[in-house]
Scaffold this active site. Structure first.
Site, short mmCIF file in Angstrom:
data_model
loop_
_atom_site.label_atom_id
_atom_site.label_comp_id
_atom_site.label_asym_id
_atom_site.label_seq_id
_atom_site.Cartn_x
_atom_site.Cartn_y
_atom_site.Cartn_z
CE LYS A 1 -8.76 -3.55 14.29
NZ LYS A 1 -7.94 -3.51 13.42
CE LYS B 1 8.82 -12.13 -14.21
NZ LYS B 1 9.58 -11.63 -15.31
CG ASN C 1 -0.19 0.04 2.54
OD1 ASN C 1 0.71 1.05 2.78
ND2 ASN C 1 -0.40 -1.07 3.20
CE LYS D 1 -11.22 0.47 10.97
NZ LYS D 1 -10.66 1.18 9.74
N1 CTP Z 1 -4.06 -3.46 11.99
C1 CTP Z 1 -3.37 -4.62 12.40
N2 CTP Z 1 -3.10 -5.75 11.57
C2 CTP Z 1 -4.09 -5.81 10.46
C3 CTP Z 1 -4.72 -4.66 10.06
C4 CTP Z 1 -4.79 -3.37 10.70
O1 CTP Z 1 -2.80 -4.52 13.53
N3 CTP Z 1 -3.90 -6.85 9.75
C5 CTP Z 1 -4.20 -2.16 12.75
C6 CTP Z 1 -3.46 -1.15 12.01
O2 CTP Z 1 -2.04 -1.02 12.37
C7 CTP Z 1 -4.16 0.25 12.63
C8 CTP Z 1 -5.72 -0.65 12.97
O3 CTP Z 1 -5.39 -1.94 12.89
O4 CTP Z 1 -3.79 0.73 13.77
C9 CTP Z 1 -6.72 -0.20 11.90
O5 CTP Z 1 -6.43 -0.50 10.87
P1 CTP Z 1 -7.32 -0.36 9.45
O6 CTP Z 1 -6.66 -0.83 8.11
O7 CTP Z 1 -7.74 1.27 9.20
O8 CTP Z 1 -8.64 -1.14 9.75
P2 CTP Z 1 -8.93 -2.56 9.61
O9 CTP Z 1 -9.00 -3.23 10.81
O10 CTP Z 1 -7.83 -3.18 8.49
O11 CTP Z 1 -10.44 -2.43 8.79
P3 CTP Z 1 -10.74 -2.15 7.48
O12 CTP Z 1 -9.62 -2.46 6.53
O13 CTP Z 1 -12.41 -2.51 7.38
O14 CTP Z 1 -10.95 -0.38 7.76
#
Ligand code: CTP
Length: 400
Positions: A342, A289, A210, A338
């Site tokens: 979490k 590959k 990303n 979240k």
């Molecule tokens: N995060 C994590 N592990 C993952 C995905 C996310 O620890 N596999 C953590 C990120 O570092 C951040 C938080 O969760 O602190 C929120 O991440 P975000 O990408 O905004 O949310 P998601 O939980 O992935 O939800 P969504 O993709 O539905 O927005």
């Protein structure tokens, strides 16, 4: 505090070939709008002209202990009285020895002895001189006396040798000054911060990732260090230099990050998860590959571990867990969801679609959400945003 703007720096320069580098440092200070006054020893004058520094900082350079002061007050007392911090760079073996024994036979040594402000010393000398027991004893004594020492760098020296003794980099000296000037409200705290993207391998050449640059997470780590925390930074692949004084753990995939974070979590007082962890990874990473072939390509993805959710499940008593949420819509609702799901103490929500709050920019505008309130911060630099996040964490810590 995010910079040295407005800080009054008394800058002592001594007789090392690295004295020429002090000219660049003065320029950096002036660019940052610090107010610089300079003392040079006679040794420094052998290497570089005072005129260079007068031109760079706009003030006459102080050289002579017995020069008359227009205010009738003795210069060695007045100079440090009018400053926030005394920086000595480069500091020779001779100057270190003088300061370690309290000698006061030139203007700089006298000003240091009279100073009631923090003193930051950046040694520079030949490796044999630096590692000599006498210099090491002086170094230890200077620390005992409460002076702040910045470790010299290792590398090629002007004398043709290679080793410890090079004047440290400007960034390290700047960071040391900022740390000295910043209230140490995270002293004694163990803090883990994650930053940057993760990469999920498709084959030996390709990966899914990303746009995270890691800038926000690195700013959070630097700010924590500056406020006295012991910082571990678990970072995905980014093109940033780690902040000085921080333990860097480099990882690539979400699983690597999970292993690095979960194995250390137990010892941490605060964990800040600013990394943009990939939610999905390819079901299989091809060992060879993947060839283009004639048709399209369908990828099977599986979910990665949610590191933050795992941390939330195992949170120990007194530990603070801070998440980030990069959102394109429904910011507050998503942040609140979240935060609860979490088991977080705070979540930092930002708008990834804003021109000044998205990826790879120097600014951010975030909302801090805790179980009891939310607070929208103004558009700030990432450094200032990081300090505001730590202000909120310190307040939460006090409330626990
Ligand atoms: N995060 C994590 N592990 C993952 C995905 C996310 O620890 N596999 C953590 C990120 O570092 C951040 C938080 O969760 O602190 C929120 O991440 P975000 O990408 O905004 O949310 P998601 O939980 O992935 O939800 P969504 O993709 O539905 O927005």
């Amino acid at each position: 505090m995010s910079g040295l703007q407005g800080k009054r720096i008394l800058f002592g320069i001594t007789g090392s070939i690295a004295a020429y580098k002090a000219a660049f440092w003065v320029r950096e200070l002036v660019k940052e709008e610090a107010l610089v006054n300079i003392i040079m020893t006679s040794g420094a004058e052998e290497f570089i002209s005072p005129l260079t520094f007068t031109a760079l900082c706009g003030n006459p350079v102080h050289l002579d202990m017995f020069a008359s002061d227009p205010d009738g007050v003795m210069a060695h007392i007045n100079l440090s009285r009018d400053a926030d911090l005394l920086l000595i760079a480069p500091a020779t073996a001779q100057t270190m020895a003088k300061l370690a024994t309290g000698m006061a036979d030139n203007l700089l040594a006298t000003a240091v002895l009279a100073a009631k402000i923090p003193v930051v010393i950046c040694p520079a000398m030949n490796t044999a001189m630096y590692t000599h027991q006498a210099s090491q004893d002086n170094r230890a004594r200077l620390l005992e006396l409460g002076y702040h020492l910045v470790a010299p760098g290792c590398g090629d020296l002007a004398c043709g040798e290679t080793g410890d003794g090079r004047l440290c980099e400007w960034e390290d000296a700047r960071e040391a000054m900022l740390q000295v000037l910043t209230p140490q409200d995270l002293a004694g705290r163990k803090v883990l911060i994650t930053a940057g993207p993760t990469r999920e391998a498709l084959d030996p050449v390709r990966y899914l990732s990303n746009r995270s640059s890691g800038k926000m997470g690195y700013a959070v780590a630097r700010a924590a260090r500056r406020r006295g925390a012991e910082v571990t930074l678990v970072s995905g692949p980014v093109s940033l230099s780690p902040p000085s004084g921080v333990e860097l753990v480099s990882v690539t995939s979400a699983q690597d990050m999970a292993d690095a974070v979960l194995s250390r979590a137990e010892q941490m007082d605060v964990i800040v998860k600013s990394a943009a962890v990939a939610d999905f990874k390819p079901d299989n990473c091809a060992s060879l590959k993947i060839k283009k072939g004639s048709g399209g390509l369908r990828l099977d993805l599986v979910k990665n571990i949610d590191i933050l959710a795992s941390l939330g499940q195992k949170k120990k008593k007194g530990q603070l867990l801070i998440g980030f949420a990069a959102e394109s819509h429904n910011h507050l609702d998503e942040g609140q969801r979240k935060l609860t799901q979490k088991n977080l103490d705070m979540i930092v929500v930002n708008d990834i679609l804003g021109a000044q709050t998205g990826f790879d920019v120097e600014t951010n505008q975030v909302t801090l959400i805790t179980p009891s309130q939310h607070q929208q911060l103004p558009l700030l630099s990432k450094t200032e945003t990081a300090h505001r996040i730590w202000d909120a964490v310190v307040a939460l810590d006090k409330g626990m």
